[in-house]
Design an enzyme around this catalytic site. Sequence first.
Site, PDB file in Angstrom:
ATOM      1  N   LYS A   1      12.405 -20.882  11.205  1.00  0.00           N
ATOM      2  CA  LYS A   1      11.066 -20.489  10.745  1.00  0.00           C
ATOM      3  C   LYS A   1      11.137 -19.068  10.235  1.00  0.00           C
ATOM      4  CE  LYS A   1       6.721 -21.419  10.287  1.00  0.00           C
ATOM      5  NZ  LYS A   1       6.906 -20.986   8.882  1.00  0.00           N
TER       6      LYS A   1
ATOM      7  N   LYS B   1      11.737 -13.294  17.702  1.00  0.00           N
ATOM      8  CA  LYS B   1      10.275 -13.371  17.754  1.00  0.00           C
ATOM      9  C   LYS B   1       9.792 -14.735  18.253  1.00  0.00           C
ATOM     10  CE  LYS B   1       8.333 -11.559  14.172  1.00  0.00           C
ATOM     11  NZ  LYS B   1       7.813 -11.362  12.804  1.00  0.00           N
TER      12      LYS B   1
ATOM     13  N   LYS C   1      15.009 -16.865   7.263  1.00  0.00           N
ATOM     14  CA  LYS C   1      14.309 -16.007   6.305  1.00  0.00           C
ATOM     15  C   LYS C   1      14.890 -16.261   4.928  1.00  0.00           C
ATOM     16  CE  LYS C   1      11.141 -12.679   6.317  1.00  0.00           C
ATOM     17  NZ  LYS C   1      10.022 -12.463   7.225  1.00  0.00           N
TER      18      LYS C   1
ATOM     19  N   THR D   1      -1.639 -12.223  11.223  1.00  0.00           N
ATOM     20  CA  THR D   1      -0.665 -11.188  11.593  1.00  0.00           C
ATOM     21  C   THR D   1      -1.381  -9.876  11.908  1.00  0.00           C
ATOM     22  OG1 THR D   1       0.976 -12.280  10.236  1.00  0.00           O
ATOM     23  CG2 THR D   1       1.467 -10.034  10.898  1.00  0.00           C
TER      24      THR D   1
ATOM     25  N   ASN E   1      -1.776  -7.657   3.351  1.00  0.00           N
ATOM     26  CA  ASN E   1      -2.230  -8.680   4.284  1.00  0.00           C
ATOM     27  C   ASN E   1      -2.302  -8.163   5.728  1.00  0.00           C
ATOM     28  OD1 ASN E   1      -1.886 -10.841   6.154  1.00  0.00           O
ATOM     29  ND2 ASN E   1      -1.340 -12.201   4.477  1.00  0.00           N
TER      30      ASN E   1
ATOM     31  N   SER F   1       1.247 -19.983  12.007  1.00  0.00           N
ATOM     32  CA  SER F   1       2.119 -20.874  11.229  1.00  0.00           C
ATOM     33  C   SER F   1       2.544 -22.073  12.085  1.00  0.00           C
ATOM     34  CB  SER F   1       3.380 -20.134  10.779  1.00  0.00           C
ATOM     35  OG  SER F   1       3.153 -19.468   9.564  1.00  0.00           O
TER      36      SER F   1
HETATM   37  P1  NAD Z   1       1.809  -7.359   1.426  1.00  0.00           P
HETATM   38  O1  NAD Z   1       2.662  -7.560   0.235  1.00  0.00           O
HETATM   39  O2  NAD Z   1       0.515  -8.045   1.533  1.00  0.00           O
HETATM   40  O3  NAD Z   1       1.512  -5.787   1.598  1.00  0.00           O
HETATM   41  C1  NAD Z   1       2.499  -4.831   1.605  1.00  0.00           C
HETATM   42  C2  NAD Z   1       1.828  -3.470   1.596  1.00  0.00           C
HETATM   43  O4  NAD Z   1       2.838  -2.467   1.685  1.00  0.00           O
HETATM   44  C3  NAD Z   1       1.032  -3.171   0.327  1.00  0.00           C
HETATM   45  O5  NAD Z   1      -0.157  -2.482   0.650  1.00  0.00           O
HETATM   46  C4  NAD Z   1       1.965  -2.258  -0.457  1.00  0.00           C
HETATM   47  O6  NAD Z   1       1.264  -1.404  -1.345  1.00  0.00           O
HETATM   48  C5  NAD Z   1       2.598  -1.491   0.674  1.00  0.00           C
HETATM   49  N1  NAD Z   1       3.840  -0.836   0.281  1.00  0.00           N
HETATM   50  C6  NAD Z   1       4.863  -1.332  -0.445  1.00  0.00           C
HETATM   51  N2  NAD Z   1       5.814  -0.398  -0.622  1.00  0.00           N
HETATM   52  C7  NAD Z   1       5.376   0.704   0.039  1.00  0.00           C
HETATM   53  C8  NAD Z   1       5.917   1.993   0.222  1.00  0.00           C
HETATM   54  N3  NAD Z   1       7.100   2.326  -0.289  1.00  0.00           N
HETATM   55  N4  NAD Z   1       5.198   2.880   0.941  1.00  0.00           N
HETATM   56  C9  NAD Z   1       3.998   2.548   1.479  1.00  0.00           C
HETATM   57  N5  NAD Z   1       3.446   1.332   1.331  1.00  0.00           N
HETATM   58  C10 NAD Z   1       4.130   0.433   0.617  1.00  0.00           C
HETATM   59  O7  NAD Z   1       2.762  -7.658   2.681  1.00  0.00           O
HETATM   60  P2  NAD Z   1       2.331  -8.032   4.155  1.00  0.00           P
HETATM   61  O8  NAD Z   1       2.260  -9.511   4.245  1.00  0.00           O
HETATM   62  O9  NAD Z   1       1.149  -7.232   4.565  1.00  0.00           O
HETATM   63  O10 NAD Z   1       3.613  -7.587   4.972  1.00  0.00           O
HETATM   64  C11 NAD Z   1       3.812  -6.240   5.392  1.00  0.00           C
HETATM   65  C12 NAD Z   1       4.913  -6.188   6.428  1.00  0.00           C
HETATM   66  O11 NAD Z   1       4.570  -7.036   7.507  1.00  0.00           O
HETATM   67  C13 NAD Z   1       6.304  -6.653   5.998  1.00  0.00           C
HETATM   68  O12 NAD Z   1       7.279  -5.906   6.690  1.00  0.00           O
HETATM   69  C14 NAD Z   1       6.368  -8.075   6.458  1.00  0.00           C
HETATM   70  O13 NAD Z   1       7.690  -8.517   6.653  1.00  0.00           O
HETATM   71  C15 NAD Z   1       5.622  -7.960   7.750  1.00  0.00           C
HETATM   72  N6  NAD Z   1       5.076  -9.223   8.240  1.00  0.00           N
HETATM   73  C16 NAD Z   1       4.183  -9.935   7.494  1.00  0.00           C
HETATM   74  C17 NAD Z   1       3.665 -11.112   8.013  1.00  0.00           C
HETATM   75  C18 NAD Z   1       2.611 -11.888   7.293  1.00  0.00           C
HETATM   76  O14 NAD Z   1       2.099 -12.859   7.874  1.00  0.00           O
HETATM   77  N7  NAD Z   1       2.228 -11.526   6.098  1.00  0.00           N
HETATM   78  C19 NAD Z   1       4.090 -11.574   9.262  1.00  0.00           C
HETATM   79  C20 NAD Z   1       4.998 -10.813   9.992  1.00  0.00           C
HETATM   80  C21 NAD Z   1       5.481  -9.627   9.459  1.00  0.00           C
END
Ligand code: NAD
Length: 427
Positions: free
Chosen positions: A80, A104, A116, A200, A231, A359
């Site tokens: 997953k 996790k 992944k 999340t 997100n 999920s």
């Molecule tokens: P997303 O694409 O919705 O948002 C990413 C955010 O990070 C955006 O606001 C973007 O502008 C910002 N960003 C990108 N580069 C940057 C930088 N250099 N400096 C500062 N900000 C920056 O992604 P997301 O889904 O919110 O995921 C964010 C993190 O959370 C990732 O590490 C992802 O692996 C982790 N994550 C996400 C989920 C999920 O369900 N979406 C679950 C577990 C972990």
Amino acid sequence: MNSIDPSLTYAGQGNTAWNNYLKQLEKVSPFLGELSERLDMLRRPKRSLIVDIPVIMDDGTVRHFEGYRVQHNVTRGPGKGGVRFHPDVNLDEVMALSAWMTIKCAALNLPFGGAKGGVRVDPSQLSRRELERLTRRYTAEINLIIGPQKDIPAPDVGTNGQIMAWMMDTFSMNAGSTVTGVVTGKPVHLGGSLGRVKATGRGVYVSGREVAAEIGLELKDARICVQGFGNVGSEAALLFHDNGSKVVCVQDHSATLYQEHGIDVPKLIEYMQANKKIQGYAFNDEISNDAFWKVSAEIFIPAALEGVIDVDVAQTIDAKLILEGANGPTDSDADEILTERNITVVPDVICNAGGVTVSYFEWVQDFASYFWTEEEIYQRMDAIMVKAVHDVWHKSKQAGSTMRTAAYIVACERILNARKERGIYPG
Ligand code: NAD
């Protein structure tokens, strides 16, 4: 056993995400008793696939992109983990992200292993048709190793519900029937789960609330800094804001916004959704990007990319609690400094597990073809998250370790015991 054996192709060089994972894993070994002999299984991914993705661009030329799907461990159930579309994606990073999914899912006691995927691409540079072609060809290339019983992708940085819909459709076209359970994070009308988009960020809030209570940190008026306003970051910020905390600083790829009296988070979300960035929301309150980690606050939430809390940041950050919304935001050496400085870190493998928990619910609902209400989803998710946070908190007290090491102990015990019982094929 040295974790970073240079003769192994999967041993990363230097301060990479995979090496960071290996160092984290090493810290668990002394706590595992006889199970530590089996830890080698988690020092390598079970299966890594690198694919070439040719895409016919809108101007008729063909461009090639590199994609990956890594299944780190599937001992406790199907792999997953998300799919990342980002220009920095590489095998080392995908391996680390898949390993963190293994830990996790086991720490949360979900019946999954860790996987992944990713494609090295800047999705913002592609047209919608190009993005669809890329997604479909990537799915076709990894088709053999994914499936509802094998490995279930989901959204991550740079991917979303639409991309999951294209992945589901491509897999279904090849299977000859509609297979909704092959991916999660789908649109709700295609077998997605209510609550998945916010899960999340909600989990970051729930785990933060629980640990704040353990360390005696009052959330009312607590100052919060959030890096990443997508997100995860935006939903976590909203819930802290709605529950009386002050979100004083938000950073995304475009700007860093600081407002001492607290940002109006719902308004900033509205602005960000309309403009796809926070830059320009309040020009006069923008500070330099480097200043983000120097802001004084009770809670920091890294919710963007990995490796952002390095030794320098760890030595100077003025915080009581760090909630790892992103995967792997803290490097291993920085972790030790934060521990010495008595700054509590709720590790990614627990803190951002709300998404994978919902999920899991989506996958269960797809199999049953029966869907729960949003209220039921959040109730069940909160119950799983609260239990996992407290299990890990108590393990950390018992072991005298950080919460990260405690989460790894809980997870490794589950995975290695499962492997012990299953045995090694052929025996
Ligand atoms: P997303 O694409 O919705 O948002 C990413 C955010 O990070 C955006 O606001 C973007 O502008 C910002 N960003 C990108 N580069 C940057 C930088 N250099 N400096 C500062 N900000 C920056 O992604 P997301 O889904 O919110 O995921 C964010 C993190 O959370 C990732 O590490 C992802 O692996 C982790 N994550 C996400 C989920 C999920 O369900 N979406 C679950 C577990 C972990």
